[in-house]
Design an enzyme around this catalytic site. Structure first.
Site, PDB file in Angstrom:
ATOM      1  N   GLY A 182      62.821  47.020  45.660  1.00  0.00           N
ATOM      2  CA  GLY A 182      62.743  45.715  44.988  1.00  0.00           C
ATOM      3  C   GLY A 182      63.939  44.850  45.354  1.00  0.00           C
ATOM      4  O   GLY A 182      65.045  45.361  45.530  1.00  0.00           O
TER       5      GLY A 182
ATOM      6  N   GLY B 130      68.146  50.873  46.808  1.00  0.00           N
ATOM      7  CA  GLY B 130      68.403  51.677  45.616  1.00  0.00           C
ATOM      8  C   GLY B 130      68.220  53.155  45.888  1.00  0.00           C
ATOM      9  O   GLY B 130      68.219  53.578  47.050  1.00  0.00           O
TER      10      GLY B 130
ATOM     11  N   THR C 196      70.466  47.398  43.309  1.00  0.00           N
ATOM     12  CA  THR C 196      69.425  47.418  42.279  1.00  0.00           C
ATOM     13  C   THR C 196      69.890  46.605  41.087  1.00  0.00           C
ATOM     14  O   THR C 196      71.058  46.671  40.707  1.00  0.00           O
ATOM     15  CB  THR C 196      69.078  48.836  41.786  1.00  0.00           C
ATOM     16  OG1 THR C 196      68.315  48.731  40.583  1.00  0.00           O
ATOM     17  CG2 THR C 196      70.296  49.688  41.477  1.00  0.00           C
TER      18      THR C 196
ATOM     19  N   ASP D 181      68.879  47.373  38.299  1.00  0.00           N
ATOM     20  CA  ASP D 181      68.842  48.352  37.196  1.00  0.00           C
ATOM     21  C   ASP D 181      70.195  49.019  36.947  1.00  0.00           C
ATOM     22  O   ASP D 181      70.389  49.635  35.899  1.00  0.00           O
ATOM     23  CB  ASP D 181      67.813  49.454  37.486  1.00  0.00           C
ATOM     24  CG  ASP D 181      66.423  48.906  37.732  1.00  0.00           C
ATOM     25  OD1 ASP D 181      66.159  47.767  37.322  1.00  0.00           O
ATOM     26  OD2 ASP D 181      65.615  49.631  38.346  1.00  0.00           O
TER      27      ASP D 181
ATOM     28  N   MET E  53      63.691  44.802  32.489  1.00  0.00           N
ATOM     29  CA  MET E  53      63.495  45.841  33.511  1.00  0.00           C
ATOM     30  C   MET E  53      64.529  46.948  33.389  1.00  0.00           C
ATOM     31  O   MET E  53      65.382  46.930  32.497  1.00  0.00           O
ATOM     32  CB  MET E  53      63.536  45.219  34.901  1.00  0.00           C
ATOM     33  CG  MET E  53      62.272  44.461  35.256  1.00  0.00           C
ATOM     34  SD  MET E  53      62.350  43.869  36.956  1.00  0.00           S
ATOM     35  CE  MET E  53      60.639  43.402  37.225  1.00  0.00           C
TER      36      MET E  53
ATOM     37  N   ARG F  94      63.523  50.421  34.759  1.00  0.00           N
ATOM     38  CA  ARG F  94      62.841  51.707  34.961  1.00  0.00           C
ATOM     39  C   ARG F  94      63.339  52.741  33.945  1.00  0.00           C
ATOM     40  O   ARG F  94      63.181  52.520  32.765  1.00  0.00           O
ATOM     41  CB  ARG F  94      63.005  52.210  36.406  1.00  0.00           C
ATOM     42  CG  ARG F  94      62.237  51.343  37.394  1.00  0.00           C
ATOM     43  CD  ARG F  94      62.080  51.989  38.740  1.00  0.00           C
ATOM     44  NE  ARG F  94      61.174  53.128  38.696  1.00  0.00           N
ATOM     45  CZ  ARG F  94      59.843  53.032  38.658  1.00  0.00           C
ATOM     46  NH1 ARG F  94      59.258  51.866  38.655  1.00  0.00           N
ATOM     47  NH2 ARG F  94      59.099  54.119  38.636  1.00  0.00           N
TER      48      ARG F  94
ATOM     49  N   GLN G  27      64.108  38.326  36.338  1.00  0.00           N
ATOM     50  CA  GLN G  27      65.394  39.035  36.409  1.00  0.00           C
ATOM     51  C   GLN G  27      65.815  39.325  37.845  1.00  0.00           C
ATOM     52  O   GLN G  27      66.966  39.613  38.115  1.00  0.00           O
ATOM     53  CB  GLN G  27      65.304  40.371  35.653  1.00  0.00           C
ATOM     54  CG  GLN G  27      65.106  40.191  34.175  1.00  0.00           C
ATOM     55  CD  GLN G  27      64.499  41.418  33.521  1.00  0.00           C
ATOM     56  OE1 GLN G  27      65.211  42.259  33.002  1.00  0.00           O
ATOM     57  NE2 GLN G  27      63.185  41.526  33.532  1.00  0.00           N
TER      58      GLN G  27
HETATM   59  O1  F6P Z   1      64.055  48.871  40.420  1.00  0.00           O
HETATM   60  C1  F6P Z   1      64.036  47.512  40.259  1.00  0.00           C
HETATM   61  C2  F6P Z   1      62.842  47.080  39.468  1.00  0.00           C
HETATM   62  O2  F6P Z   1      62.956  45.705  39.259  1.00  0.00           O
HETATM   63  C3  F6P Z   1      62.626  47.854  38.157  1.00  0.00           C
HETATM   64  O3  F6P Z   1      63.475  47.420  37.147  1.00  0.00           O
HETATM   65  C4  F6P Z   1      61.165  47.592  37.918  1.00  0.00           C
HETATM   66  O4  F6P Z   1      60.564  48.612  37.157  1.00  0.00           O
HETATM   67  C5  F6P Z   1      60.596  47.592  39.293  1.00  0.00           C
HETATM   68  O5  F6P Z   1      61.635  47.285  40.180  1.00  0.00           O
HETATM   69  C6  F6P Z   1      59.476  46.611  39.463  1.00  0.00           C
HETATM   70  O6  F6P Z   1      59.028  46.640  40.765  1.00  0.00           O
HETATM   71  P1  F6P Z   1      57.854  45.751  41.351  1.00  0.00           P
HETATM   72  O7  F6P Z   1      58.504  44.798  42.286  1.00  0.00           O
HETATM   73  O8  F6P Z   1      56.979  46.719  42.064  1.00  0.00           O
HETATM   74  O9  F6P Z   1      57.173  45.056  40.222  1.00  0.00           O
END
Ligand code: F6P
Length: 359
Positions: free
Chosen positions: A10, A114, A137, A139, A181, A183, A285
């Site tokens: 991401g 990440g 990340t 996160d 967010m 995870r 975010q």
């Molecule tokens: O790891 C970064 C993150 O933004 C997480 O917080 C979230 O669960 C995930 O990626 C969302 O990813 P996607 O881009 O697949 O929606």
């Protein structure tokens, strides 16, 4: 020297600042730099490999996103391939990737990603690729580094949203539950919730009990505070329960965690009788310009990555261990995931300030 840069997983605000610093640091050493587009797709013939010069990175340091683009589906060791009947199988395309690294004369790769990208980097390193990592990340769940770029921006975005929710929640005597967010980590929820004076913060590291959340809402009501703000990390779950999952991830992707805010708002309304609303802050975010802190950290990581290449610290990730940026072996970084310590001073201060963790 010819190096290549890749951004995977991401996106996070600050990626472009890392790319810029890395390209400028490399070209000032008279190295040649290639950009691998969309994670490793560029090295698998599925996307481009582009030359990166000082011109390519001009004026990008303050921009969100990544000029190299990214994906969370491009693991070369388990690459999703659609079959004639529409189903997907995962195949190992790492041999192809290694052949392309050799064919393109790439001496070293800088991978910005990440924990998922770092696991791939470790596997490539074990197969002889000269590779260094930069932690990325929003996160903040990568071990061995005090923080990652993107986290501060995400927290600032969440704080801004919470400030706005406060005024409307108070005007309407409502409970508002905001999902952020993270995870399996609760850093964004914890930091934004404390900084924005939330009333309840729910994180995966402290399983919640819905009765305790409702107690907090009722206590506030009795004290004349007829509204409440709840921040919930997307991976939070009740005692004895499981995280909430949205069931439509694509082949090759991790499961999508989320949907918990709506459930909690529904429970609060039905149990307390107080009108409740929920929202998912989502990809806001991840977007927008990085904060000053993230820009600087990203620039430092980019410069340090090139120093790590120069020092041949293959299989290492650059990490913030204040006041320095230091190289740490991937194996050490990947040994255990970073999570909120339930006894951390931020949690203790939050509790002392009357914030409930629903436990
Ligand atoms: O790891 C970064 C993150 O933004 C997480 O917080 C979230 O669960 C995930 O990626 C969302 O990813 P996607 O881009 O697949 O929606």
């Amino acid at each position: 020297m010819r190096i290549a840069i890749s951004t995977g997983g991401g996106d996070a605000p600050g990626l472009n600042a890392v790319i810029r610093a890395a390209v400028l640091s490399a070209t000032s050493r008279r190295w040649e730099v290639l950009g691998i587009c969309r994670g490793y797709y560029g090295l698998l013939g599925e996307d481009d490999i582009i030359p990166m010069t000082r011109d390519t990175v001009r004026g990008i340091g303050h921009l969100g996103g990544t000029i190299l683009r990214t994906t969370n589906r491009g693991n070369p060791f388990s690459f999703p391939v659609q079959q004639p009947d529409g189903t997907f199988i995962e195949i190992d395309r790492s041999r192809e990737l290694l052949d392309n690294v050799a064919r393109l004369g790439i001496d070293a790769i800088v991978t910005i990603g990440g924990d998922g990208s770092l696991k791939i980097a470790q596997q490539l390193y074990e197969r002889g690729v000269h590779i260094v990592g930069v932690p990325k990340t929003i996160d903040n769940d990568v071990s061995c580094t005090i923080t990652t770029f993107g986290f501060d921006t995400a927290v600032s975005t969440a704080i801004d949203a919470l400030d706005k929710l406060h005024t409307t929640a108070e005007s309407h005597d409502r409970v508002i539950v905001m999902e952020v967010m993270g995870r399996h980590a609760g850093f964004i929820a914890l930091h934004s919730g404390v900084a924005a004076s939330a009333d309840v913060i729910l994180i995966p590291e402290i399983p919640f009990n819905i009765d305790r959340i409702c107690d907090k809402v009722r206590d506030r009501d009795r004290a004349g505070r007829h509204f409440s703000i709840v921040v919930v990390a997307e991976g939070a779950f009740p005692v004895g329960g499981q995280e909430s999952v949205i069931g439509d991830s694509l082949p090759g992707q991790d499961k999508r965690v989320g949907g918990i805010a709506g459930r909690i708002a529904w429970e609060i309304q039905h149990r307390t009788g107080k009108e409740s609303r929920s929202l998912v802050l989502g990809h806001l975010q991840r977007g927008g310009p990085p904060t000053g802190y993230d820009r600087l950290l990203a620039m430092r990581f980019g410069g340090a990555a090139i120093e790590a290449v120069e020092a041949e610290r293959w299989g290492h990730m650059v990490a913030l261990q204040s006041p320095h940026i230091v190289p740490i072996p991937f194996t050490e970084v990947l040994a255990e995931p970073k999570r909120v310590d339930p006894n951390h001073d931020i949690v203790r201060t939050a509790r002392a300030s009357g914030i409930s963790f629903g436990d």
